[in-house]
Design a protein around this motif. Structure first.
Motif, PDB file in Angstrom:
ATOM      1  N   PRO A   2     -29.491  16.220 -15.692  1.00  0.00           N
ATOM      2  CA  PRO A   2     -30.587  15.254 -15.847  1.00  0.00           C
ATOM      3  C   PRO A   2     -30.235  14.172 -16.855  1.00  0.00           C
ATOM      4  O   PRO A   2     -29.381  14.356 -17.727  1.00  0.00           O
ATOM      5  CB  PRO A   2     -31.744  16.133 -16.348  1.00  0.00           C
ATOM      6  N   VAL A   3     -30.925  13.037 -16.756  1.00  0.00           N
ATOM      7  CA  VAL A   3     -30.669  11.881 -17.620  1.00  0.00           C
ATOM      8  C   VAL A   3     -31.556  11.956 -18.860  1.00  0.00           C
ATOM      9  O   VAL A   3     -32.729  12.343 -18.786  1.00  0.00           O
ATOM     10  CB  VAL A   3     -30.939  10.569 -16.864  1.00  0.00           C
ATOM     11  N   ASN A  78     -19.198  21.679 -17.076  1.00  0.00           N
ATOM     12  CA  ASN A  78     -19.580  21.466 -15.686  1.00  0.00           C
ATOM     13  C   ASN A  78     -18.542  20.648 -14.922  1.00  0.00           C
ATOM     14  O   ASN A  78     -18.816  20.151 -13.846  1.00  0.00           O
ATOM     15  CB  ASN A  78     -20.957  20.784 -15.595  1.00  0.00           C
ATOM     16  N   GLY A  79     -17.338  20.481 -15.531  1.00  0.00           N
ATOM     17  CA  GLY A  79     -16.261  19.790 -14.836  1.00  0.00           C
ATOM     18  C   GLY A  79     -16.227  18.314 -15.108  1.00  0.00           C
ATOM     19  O   GLY A  79     -15.417  17.594 -14.543  1.00  0.00           O
ATOM     20  N   SER A  80     -17.101  17.803 -15.961  1.00  0.00           N
ATOM     21  CA  SER A  80     -17.103  16.380 -16.261  1.00  0.00           C
ATOM     22  C   SER A  80     -15.847  16.013 -17.020  1.00  0.00           C
ATOM     23  O   SER A  80     -15.335  16.776 -17.823  1.00  0.00           O
ATOM     24  CB  SER A  80     -18.336  16.039 -17.104  1.00  0.00           C
ATOM     25  N   ILE A 217     -22.697   9.561 -12.276  1.00  0.00           N
ATOM     26  CA  ILE A 217     -23.523  10.734 -12.564  1.00  0.00           C
ATOM     27  C   ILE A 217     -23.548  10.969 -14.066  1.00  0.00           C
ATOM     28  O   ILE A 217     -22.517  10.977 -14.741  1.00  0.00           O
ATOM     29  CB  ILE A 217     -22.994  11.968 -11.815  1.00  0.00           C
ATOM     30  N   PHE A 218     -24.731  11.163 -14.605  1.00  0.00           N
ATOM     31  CA  PHE A 218     -24.946  11.369 -16.033  1.00  0.00           C
ATOM     32  C   PHE A 218     -24.496  12.780 -16.412  1.00  0.00           C
ATOM     33  O   PHE A 218     -24.728  13.736 -15.674  1.00  0.00           O
ATOM     34  CB  PHE A 218     -26.428  11.191 -16.337  1.00  0.00           C
ATOM     35  N   THR A 219     -23.851  12.923 -17.577  1.00  0.00           N
ATOM     36  CA  THR A 219     -23.373  14.231 -18.037  1.00  0.00           C
ATOM     37  C   THR A 219     -23.788  14.453 -19.493  1.00  0.00           C
ATOM     38  O   THR A 219     -24.268  13.539 -20.173  1.00  0.00           O
ATOM     39  CB  THR A 219     -21.842  14.343 -17.939  1.00  0.00           C
ATOM     40  N   ILE A 220     -23.527  15.653 -19.981  1.00  0.00           N
ATOM     41  CA  ILE A 220     -23.826  15.973 -21.376  1.00  0.00           C
ATOM     42  C   ILE A 220     -22.995  15.113 -22.325  1.00  0.00           C
ATOM     43  O   ILE A 220     -23.404  14.838 -23.458  1.00  0.00           O
ATOM     44  CB  ILE A 220     -23.584  17.474 -21.663  1.00  0.00           C
ATOM     45  N   LEU A 221     -21.830  14.631 -21.870  1.00  0.00           N
ATOM     46  CA  LEU A 221     -21.043  13.729 -22.702  1.00  0.00           C
ATOM     47  C   LEU A 221     -21.791  12.418 -22.942  1.00  0.00           C
ATOM     48  O   LEU A 221     -21.685  11.817 -24.015  1.00  0.00           O
ATOM     49  CB  LEU A 221     -19.681  13.462 -22.063  1.00  0.00           C
TER      50      LEU A 221
END
Length: 234
Positions: A2-3, A78-80, A217-221
């Motif tokens: 999620p963003v 998650n592979g980001s 795609i938005f990531t935790i980074l």
């Protein structure tokens, strides 16, 4: 993922920060059905590269030009991949930022130059114990607070402090149905606008994000980079 959007409300002391937190919870509860979640916390540490010794000094040593984040540092779970922003604000200052989020207990997040990665927790201990001649810690900020579920949103509130010196209140809003910043940003802004927060500063993307990155795609980074941008406290 999620963003998220971050909002910061500057405060002068703990009393005013506590009043702001109470006001935000009151307004949220009047507008939405709040479901309290667990407590959460963060810690942000800012390192600056130690000055080079003068050539005539007997202690002169060769110091790497770039911050020593290992090239094989693992990316997010998650592979980001590590996110990079050419020409970011950190390049000219040779700083290293380390972020610890209680919601991701297995990893730290590190930002050096314009590259952000996840790192093992042992790496910062190495910086402090073996590389303290290269890096000086300049600032440590901590926060702790409450989490709430509100329909399609998750909200985190916390007081930000440097030691006993309160800096303000942080509000993180996560919009769970969406993975793209360009789509979620207006929804997040509308959610926060309803709270009528005076003097709130918003953090969605670093100032030098290239055109088109908001469609990735938005990531935790990306969330971690928002925190780094906010917590540098320029």
């Amino acid at each position: 993922m999620p963003v998220t959007g971050l909002f910061f409300i500057p405060e002068l002391n703990l009393t005013s920060a506590s009043a702001t937190l109470s006001l935000l919870v009151d307004r949220l509860s009047k507008l939405h059905h709040l479901v309290p979640g667990p407590k959460w916390a963060f810690e942000h540490r800012l390192y600056r590269e130690a000055p080079l010794p003068t050539p005539s000094s007997p202690a002169a040593v060769s110091i790497p030009h770039q911050p020593a984040i290992p090239s094989n540092a693992p990316s997010s779970t998650n592979g980001s991949q590590a996110a990079s922003v050419p020409g970011g604000p950190m390049q000219s200052h040779k700083t290293l930022q380390v972020l610890d989020l209680s919601t991701y207990p297995q990893k730290f997040f590190a930002l050096a130059a314009s590259t952000i990665v996840t790192i093992d927790r042992d790496f910062e201990a190495l910086v402090r114990s073996k590389m303290n001649a290269l890096w000086n810690i300049r600032q440590t900020l901590k926060g702790q607070g409450e989490m709430y579920d509100i329909d399609d949103f998750k909200v985190k509130l916390a007081t930000v402090a440097q030691g006993q010196d309160v800096k303000g209140v942080i509000l993180e809003v996560e919009y769970t149905p969406c993975q793209y910043l360009s789509q979620a940003e207006p929804i997040l802004r509308d959610f926060v606008d309803q709270l009528k927060i005076p003097q709130a500063r918003e953090f969605f993307r670093p100032r030098d994000v290239p055109e088109g990155d908001e469609d990735k795609i938005f990531t935790i980074l990306d969330t971690s980079r928002q925190y780094m941008e906010l917590l540098r406290m320029r």
